[in-house]
Design a protein around this motif. Structure first.
Motif: not given
Length: 183
Positions: A86-96
């Motif tokens: 598992d990994v968490e990728i934070r972004s305001q524009e794209i769903n990761y």
């Protein structure tokens, strides 16, 4: 035919920066041993980079971070050779959501030392650095992705793996052909 799979950077592809590694050992992913106590690390999208989600996502740790599309397409082909972490990728524009770190756990003693080009490195020559790999056909077991026991950094993939990547336009991958010879 076997291929050495690498990451290929392009300017408009997104890139991730590590925010919190948790208690994970970043070098554990360089070995083919399964990881038991993984804690979900946090990355954030580098807003100064591109915004295209690739199949193999560039990150500042050099980990093989893959998209949900890649995981789905490779589901049956490589399931016995990798561990998805598992990994968490934070972004305001794209769903990761549902991106994973692909940890290659399959390792073979398939390097043909007689025909390969390599050097030993380190204070006691404990590290093998392969410049040109040649693989022994008799040591290949049909796996579609694996590492070499003595140098676990490069990852080798089958022509079937490469075909799926190409046919589905999974970006972020680069392949170089590797010679496979009879013993």
């Amino acid at each position: 035919m076997m291929y050495n799979g690498q990451h290929n950077d392009v300017d408009n592809w997104c890139s991730c920066d590590l925010v919190d590694i948790k208690n994970n050992d970043e070098y554990a992913l360089l070995e083919s041993k399964p990881i038991a106590n993984w804690q979900t690390p946090i990355f954030k999208i580098d807003e100064n980079e591109g915004n295209i989600l690739t199949g193999l996502i560039h990150n500042d740790c050099g980990w093989r971070m893959v998209s949900p599309k890649f995981v789905k397409l490779m589901e049956n082909l490589i399931k016995d050779c990798v561990q998805y972490l598992d990994v968490e990728i934070r972004s305001q524009e794209i769903n990761y959501y549902d991106c994973k770190i692909m940890h290659v756990t399959k390792s073979l003693e398939a390097l043909d030392y007689e025909h390969s080009v390599y050097t030993y490195m380190g204070d006691n020559d404990e590290y093998l650095s392969i410049t040109k790999a040649v693989l022994k056909k008799s040591k290949l077991d049909g796996s579609h992705i694996f590492r070499i026991k003595d140098d676990e950094i490069p990852v080798f993939v089958s022509s079937e793996f490469r075909k799926i990547v190409r046919e589905n336009n999974l970006l972020g991958f680069s392949f170089s052909e590797v010679l496979v010879c009879e013993d």
